[in-house]
Write a protein that holds these residues in place. Structure first.
Motif, PDB file in Angstrom:
ATOM      1  N   UNK A   1      23.443  -4.512 -81.162  1.00  0.00           N
ATOM      2  CA  UNK A   1      24.605  -3.661 -80.896  1.00  0.00           C
ATOM      3  C   UNK A   1      25.562  -4.427 -79.992  1.00  0.00           C
ATOM      4  N   UNK A   2      26.857  -4.256 -80.246  1.00  0.00           N
ATOM      5  CA  UNK A   2      27.854  -4.915 -79.416  1.00  0.00           C
ATOM      6  C   UNK A   2      27.838  -4.323 -78.011  1.00  0.00           C
ATOM      7  N   UNK A   3      27.865  -5.204 -76.996  1.00  0.00           N
ATOM      8  CA  UNK A   3      27.865  -4.739 -75.609  1.00  0.00           C
ATOM      9  C   UNK A   3      29.302  -4.740 -75.081  1.00  0.00           C
ATOM     10  N   UNK A   4      29.693  -3.647 -74.428  1.00  0.00           N
ATOM     11  CA  UNK A   4      31.045  -3.527 -73.893  1.00  0.00           C
ATOM     12  C   UNK A   4      31.104  -3.719 -72.384  1.00  0.00           C
ATOM     13  N   UNK A   5      29.947  -3.827 -71.723  1.00  0.00           N
ATOM     14  CA  UNK A   5      29.875  -4.023 -70.272  1.00  0.00           C
ATOM     15  C   UNK A   5      30.696  -2.995 -69.508  1.00  0.00           C
TER      16      UNK A   5
ATOM     17  N   UNK B   1      28.413  -2.307 -64.315  1.00  0.00           N
ATOM     18  CA  UNK B   1      27.665  -2.636 -65.534  1.00  0.00           C
ATOM     19  C   UNK B   1      28.087  -4.020 -66.019  1.00  0.00           C
ATOM     20  N   UNK B   2      27.123  -4.748 -66.606  1.00  0.00           N
ATOM     21  CA  UNK B   2      27.459  -6.037 -67.198  1.00  0.00           C
ATOM     22  C   UNK B   2      26.375  -7.074 -67.003  1.00  0.00           C
ATOM     23  N   UNK B   3      26.445  -8.145 -67.797  1.00  0.00           N
ATOM     24  CA  UNK B   3      25.529  -9.287 -67.696  1.00  0.00           C
ATOM     25  C   UNK B   3      24.066  -8.894 -67.921  1.00  0.00           C
ATOM     26  N   UNK B   4      23.817  -8.000 -68.880  1.00  0.00           N
ATOM     27  CA  UNK B   4      22.437  -7.611 -69.145  1.00  0.00           C
ATOM     28  C   UNK B   4      21.778  -8.606 -70.102  1.00  0.00           C
TER      29      UNK B   4
END
Length: 233
Positions: A12-16, A28-31
């Motif tokens: 799935x595309x990540x939107x951060x 949120x981000x860099x998972x």
């Protein structure tokens, strides 16, 4: 090692936490890269027995998944419930069937007081109620057309008798203790900084000499009041 059935997984595309390039959800981000598992919330393979092959970890949820192998050779994921074990037979039916944990059937065939999970809101719409770790609902009333279920939050919902539900309680996966800050960074949770520790340009509570407490009602970075302020009119 994380098990996965590759044919039931996709990226799935990540939107951060961003919408149109702008941050809409902070911290949120860099998972870590992870695959999304397709889960069968419809349970529409009726009267075809399936056997539990194994239990898999799901990085997107706080639950474990059970991998079912149907007699026709198809594999599907469902949410693991209590009293499930490997090689146990599971079935989904529109008739009266074995009321064992993990089986799915219509509400009109279930007795009052039955423990349920993965319940539909409308017939053939897919399960939306009681899908989280350790949760369950209870069937408390039935008439000729509708049933009333009591959720874990003690709210009561009136739904059709033709909605499907799974019998049993969701398996409660034990939450592990975090041993370092980096473990939350793997999950995509970035550091949270207090508003009073910022500069005035960064937050309405920022600035001041020494450790001041803000000097105004606690609020968000955008000036909206928090801590007891009623946002709904």
């Amino acid at each position: 090692m994380i098990f996965k059935h590759k044919k039931l997984c996709f990226f799935k595309k990540k939107n951060s936490g961003r919408s149109n390039g702008k941050i809409s959800v902070r911290h949120k981000g860099n998972s870590h890269k992870k695959l999304y598992r397709k889960i069968d919330f419809l349970r529409n393979k009726f009267d075809i027995p399936a056997k539990i092959s194994r239990f898999d970890y799901d990085p997107n949820r706080n639950i474990e998944l059970a991998l079912l192998k149907y007699n026709d050779g198809e594999y599907k994921y469902i949410i693991r419930t209590n009293n499930m074990f490997i090689n146990k037979n599971i079935i989904s039916s529109l008739k009266k069937s074995n009321f064992s944990s993990g089986n799915s059937t219509l509400l009109k065939y279930l007795q009052i007081g039955t423990t349920l999970n993965c319940i539909e809101k409308y017939p053939n719409s897919g399960a939306i109620f009681s899908r989280s770790s350790g949760t369950n609902s209870e069937l408390i009333y039935k008439d000729n057309k509708n049933a009333i279920i009591k959720l874990s939050s003690l709210k009561k919902k009136k739904i059709s008798l033709n909605c499907k539900a799974t019998i049993g309680k969701i398996f409660n996966r034990i939450k592990k203790k975090m041993y370092k800050a980096g473990q939350n960074r793997w999950k995509g949770i970035r550091p949270t900084v207090r508003g009073v520790a910022m500069n005035p340009v960064d937050h309405p509570l920022g600035g001041g000499e020494g450790k001041t407490s803000g000097g105004r009602h606690p609020c968000s970075p955008f000036g909206k009041k928090s801590k007891g302020y009623k946002s709904k009119k």
